[in-house]
Design a protein around this motif. Sequence first.
Motif, PDB file in Angstrom:
ATOM      1  N   ARG A  74      -2.779  -9.595  23.007  1.00 30.88           N
ATOM      2  CA  ARG A  74      -2.916  -9.196  24.418  1.00 30.88           C
ATOM      3  C   ARG A  74      -2.765  -7.689  24.595  1.00 30.88           C
ATOM      4  O   ARG A  74      -3.433  -7.062  25.431  1.00 30.88           O
ATOM      5  CB  ARG A  74      -1.861  -9.901  25.272  1.00 30.88           C
ATOM      6  N   ALA A  75      -1.859  -7.092  23.804  1.00 28.52           N
ATOM      7  CA  ALA A  75      -1.675  -5.634  23.879  1.00 28.52           C
ATOM      8  C   ALA A  75      -3.002  -4.948  23.565  1.00 28.52           C
ATOM      9  O   ALA A  75      -3.398  -3.989  24.236  1.00 28.52           O
ATOM     10  CB  ALA A  75      -0.594  -5.195  22.897  1.00 28.52           C
ATOM     11  N   SER A  76      -3.722  -5.457  22.572  1.00 28.53           N
ATOM     12  CA  SER A  76      -5.012  -4.858  22.193  1.00 28.53           C
ATOM     13  C   SER A  76      -6.065  -5.045  23.277  1.00 28.53           C
ATOM     14  O   SER A  76      -6.793  -4.115  23.609  1.00 28.53           O
ATOM     15  CB  SER A  76      -5.521  -5.488  20.896  1.00 28.53           C
ATOM     16  N   LEU A  77      -6.128  -6.251  23.802  1.00 22.68           N
ATOM     17  CA  LEU A  77      -7.124  -6.541  24.840  1.00 22.68           C
ATOM     18  C   LEU A  77      -6.936  -5.620  26.041  1.00 22.68           C
ATOM     19  O   LEU A  77      -7.884  -5.097  26.607  1.00 22.68           O
ATOM     20  CB  LEU A  77      -7.000  -8.004  25.284  1.00 22.68           C
ATOM     21  N   LEU A  78      -5.680  -5.421  26.425  1.00 25.32           N
ATOM     22  CA  LEU A  78      -5.410  -4.706  27.680  1.00 25.32           C
ATOM     23  C   LEU A  78      -5.276  -3.200  27.531  1.00 25.32           C
ATOM     24  O   LEU A  78      -5.293  -2.474  28.519  1.00 25.32           O
ATOM     25  CB  LEU A  78      -4.164  -5.287  28.358  1.00 25.32           C
ATOM     26  N   THR A  79      -5.123  -2.696  26.289  1.00 26.38           N
ATOM     27  CA  THR A  79      -5.014  -1.235  26.119  1.00 26.38           C
ATOM     28  C   THR A  79      -6.156  -0.632  25.317  1.00 26.38           C
ATOM     29  O   THR A  79      -6.275   0.590  25.242  1.00 26.38           O
ATOM     30  CB  THR A  79      -3.700  -0.829  25.411  1.00 26.38           C
ATOM     31  N   GLY A  80      -6.961  -1.462  24.658  1.00 24.87           N
ATOM     32  CA  GLY A  80      -8.022  -0.920  23.808  1.00 24.87           C
ATOM     33  C   GLY A  80      -7.499  -0.320  22.520  1.00 24.87           C
ATOM     34  O   GLY A  80      -8.207   0.423  21.846  1.00 24.87           O
ATOM     35  N   CYS A  81      -6.247  -0.627  22.188  1.00 25.21           N
ATOM     36  CA  CYS A  81      -5.617  -0.063  20.989  1.00 25.21           C
ATOM     37  C   CYS A  81      -5.223  -1.162  20.012  1.00 25.21           C
ATOM     38  O   CYS A  81      -4.943  -2.288  20.413  1.00 25.21           O
ATOM     39  CB  CYS A  81      -4.318   0.665  21.362  1.00 25.21           C
TER      40      CYS A  81
END
Length: 472
Positions: A74-81
């Motif tokens: 989820r961190a990746s989905l929402l930050t692009g990182c």
Amino acid sequence: MPARLAAVAALLLPPAAAAAPPNVVLVFADDLGYGDLGCYGAKDIKTPNLDRLANEGVRFTDFHASQPVCSASRASLLTGCYANRVGIHGALGPGARHGIHADETTLAEVCKSKGYATGMVGKWHLGHHPQFLPTRHGFDSYLGLPYSNDMWPNHPEAKKGTYPPLPLFDGEKVVNADVTAADQAKLTRQYTERAVKFVAENKARPFFLYVAHAMPHVPLFAGDAFKGKSKAGLFGDVIQEIDWSVGEILKALDEHKLADNTLVVFTSDNGPWLSYGDHAGSAGPLREGKGTVWEGGVRVPFLARLPGTIPAGAGCREPAMAIDVLPTVAKLVGAEPPKRPIDGKDIGPLLRAEPGAACPHEAYFHYFAQGELQAVRSGKWKLILPHTYRTMQGQEPGKGGTPGRYRQVKVEAAELYDLDADVGEAKNVAADHPEVVKRLLGLAEKARADLGDALTKRTGSGVREPGRLPPE
Ligand code: MG
């Protein structure tokens, strides 16, 4: 109007006046596998609404979650990182004292910068303390569970006393301090009703809606109307309810005449939780599942529809990853990218099925656990780095909500797979392609310098701290 006059008028009109900015609806399932939808080969689970989305938009067959676990994904989905860049690993529990950092830019904040209304329903999982909640990270409204639905005292697998009562939030307020089994069975419907209401309330302005279902994460719950309806047991019932939910949202877009100007995306946070046996999904032809960087853990369905922009019935076989969603949406809505460096790139050309469109990355990196670089993907090649993973191969399968026990397997030396020829990662071809192994090891080294790697004890120069509560 004479042609010349029309040409002059066209020059005077700002292009923005021609079309309203597109709305964005992002539906995220939890632990839904690559093989769990009709349009990805499921036979006993009926998903007519998701199949419709595939028929009216693009279906990716090589799309990946950045990590095979909830919070990191989820961190990746929402930050692009990459999740380890923003300091989020694994799955945050009720005891976590950290969450998403205030200085990171979320997808909701990207949309908000262009005046979008932003709403979220469902599982957040990026910190449950007030400063980490969705409402502090770009969402105008929020209804949902702050973390996984198994972090719950009634979960058969939770040792008594391990978890506090599971709360349901509306905004920043706990509206149900002790979610029961009956409440869990209503979650998908409750989230859907709120999502449909959000669409109705915001139909006159551009909006971003993020629907992050609790299901089909265990413990599984289906609403009364869906129980016993699929040919695939409770798991199938749960997926068919999610499919219904997507249908309700599509219906709302149709009713409010918004369908033609709304990007609808459906994907999953990671592959199936295989130790749960009949309560787990299927990775189809892929190897392993959740909690591993084999394709079954990270390759997930990805559907996107935007009539007039995305050709109906398109297929995309190029690799892409959830880190690419934020920059792609930013470009689509005309927003500035986040100020802090991000990892994702615009995959608009892939969505639009432009001739010759290709994956914009030389490589993707699959991290897991506490910052372990476990695999590198470049084109058709995937290099599995030495690490330990879990498998159910040869183990007694789980049943009825009680999981089986994983066994640990060690990868001793780097293994290379040709995913074009061998999507099931059955044949290690490292010995036949030493030059490819060398190139991917070089890419791994670059990633370690930037993002670190716990397996080789490297600290990355580009990793950032998550947000943290002050010490107790
Ligand atoms: Mg998950």
